[in-house]
Scaffold this active site. Sequence first.
Site, PDB file in Angstrom:
ATOM      1  N   HIS A 136       1.242   4.996  -2.386  1.00  0.00           N
ATOM      2  CA  HIS A 136       0.706   5.833  -3.465  1.00  0.00           C
ATOM      3  C   HIS A 136       1.837   6.535  -4.208  1.00  0.00           C
ATOM      4  CE1 HIS A 136      -3.657   5.675  -2.421  1.00  0.00           C
ATOM      5  NE2 HIS A 136      -3.169   5.369  -1.226  1.00  0.00           N
ATOM      6  N   ASP A 142       1.715   9.180  -6.107  1.00  0.00           N
ATOM      7  CA  ASP A 142       1.661  10.630  -5.951  1.00  0.00           C
ATOM      8  C   ASP A 142       1.837  11.060  -4.502  1.00  0.00           C
ATOM      9  OD1 ASP A 142      -0.754   9.499  -5.277  1.00  0.00           O
ATOM     10  OD2 ASP A 142      -1.993  11.079  -6.125  1.00  0.00           O
ATOM     11  N   GLU A 166     -10.733   2.945   6.962  1.00  0.00           N
ATOM     12  CA  GLU A 166      -9.723   3.905   7.409  1.00  0.00           C
ATOM     13  C   GLU A 166     -10.393   5.024   8.197  1.00  0.00           C
ATOM     14  OE1 GLU A 166      -6.236   6.816   5.572  1.00  0.00           O
ATOM     15  OE2 GLU A 166      -7.802   6.039   4.260  1.00  0.00           O
ATOM     16  N   HIS A 182       0.853  -1.193   0.000  1.00  0.00           N
ATOM     17  CA  HIS A 182       0.000   0.000   0.000  1.00  0.00           C
ATOM     18  C   HIS A 182       0.890   1.244   0.000  1.00  0.00           C
ATOM     19  CE1 HIS A 182      -4.119   1.728   1.098  1.00  0.00           C
ATOM     20  NE2 HIS A 182      -3.313   2.776   0.991  1.00  0.00           N
ATOM     21  N   HIS A 217      -9.848   0.662  -0.621  1.00  0.00           N
ATOM     22  CA  HIS A 217      -9.663   1.489   0.570  1.00  0.00           C
ATOM     23  C   HIS A 217     -10.933   1.392   1.414  1.00  0.00           C
ATOM     24  CE1 HIS A 217      -6.172   3.326  -1.356  1.00  0.00           C
ATOM     25  NE2 HIS A 217      -5.949   4.030  -0.242  1.00  0.00           N
ATOM     26  N   ASP A 255       1.792   3.922   2.868  1.00  0.00           N
ATOM     27  CA  ASP A 255       0.730   4.783   2.361  1.00  0.00           C
ATOM     28  C   ASP A 255       1.315   5.916   1.514  1.00  0.00           C
ATOM     29  OD1 ASP A 255      -1.864   5.475   1.870  1.00  0.00           O
ATOM     30  OD2 ASP A 255      -2.256   6.348   3.821  1.00  0.00           O
ATOM     31  N   GLY A 264      -9.794   7.629  -2.119  1.00  0.00           N
ATOM     32  CA  GLY A 264     -10.435   8.921  -1.915  1.00  0.00           C
ATOM     33  C   GLY A 264     -11.239   8.911  -0.632  1.00  0.00           C
TER      34      GLY A 264
END
EC number: 3.5.4.4
Length: 386
Positions: free
Chosen positions: A25, A27, A215, A23, A212, A304, A185
């Site tokens: 990202h 970006d 969370e 996991h 996702h 993350d 998102g």
Amino acid sequence: MTSEISNLPTAEQIRRAPKVLLHDHLDGGLRPGTVVDLARENGYQGLPETDPEKLGIWFREAADSGSLERYLETFAHTCAVMQTREALFRVAAECAEDLAADGVVYAEVRYAPEQHLEAGLSLEEVVEAVNEGFREGERRARANGHRIRVGALLTAMRHAARALEIAELANRYRDLGVVGFDIAGAEAGYPPTRHLDAFEYLKRENNHFTIHAGEAFGLPSIWQALQWCGADRLGHGVRIIDDIEVADDGSVTLGRLASYVRDKRIPLELCPTSNLQTGAAASYAEHPIGLLRRLQFRCTVNTDNRLMSGTNMSREFEHLVKTFRYTLDDLQWFTVNGMKSAFLPFDERLAMINDVIKPGYAELRSEWLFRQSATNPAPSRGSDAE
């Protein structure tokens, strides 16, 4: 130094230990200097800081808000500088390099192609640029004595309406560098069930996907991801703790959803530092990973967003070692869990576990035993023989 303390891995051992990351990202993992360079090259003037060191601090402080929504706002800046083929290639190559330098041997890195179209790229051009960047990063890592394999997860934004399109894209590039699908998102107000057509399509194609869930929104998000959508893994899933009751005497009772998650060995993509930033946990000591590991859930440890959290896999492990007194055996357990849960064919996962992960940890344990014997030599048996 007590035997308990000496049994804990050092920072150097943690850095050298083979790691698996599920996991992360794309970006959310840029080098601050790269953000500054790309902003200058592409004429983006929205950065709050142009000094790389100050910018890195700004990202961490802005993300450290206790709010998932505020945390997500920081991505406006990174996505803004990732709109050209050259930028995507550079970011992906550096991502693979950075992970390999930190001891990661296998990683699944996710990104949303729909967020990189502002300069005229097509979805296909975005995917191809990132894939080529990952391959270049793997080559650079090998040249520096590191090994890593990176697979891409294509993400659809849960507030948008392109999930099926992105799922079809993930299927077209399957076996060409893309290993699965994800949605991401803000969870509140955007349940995964809005994208059932995408998940039904992926299941028909026997493809892999994670969601996702759990969370920020809690148990309903987890239940929908599993029972309505059929997720293979839970992105975060930390709020499964809400279905576990710990009595004053220490006895533990699992609710039906928590029991299902544990019984089915559904992987939890836990991200301790990120969870603290978004308010899912108040401290490392209070993070559910301690209890979930003790209860033998399929826990994995992840980063993350390395930029926003100022972290990497070694730092995540260091926090856990310091907080829960985890040994190399514990770190191997998390790592093997990650590899078991990867979106790779079974034989490739097994080979990575048996040929890379277990030998890597065995070597570290042997070094520790040698150090112990050198520091604490066995007493002479002279008169004791009588």
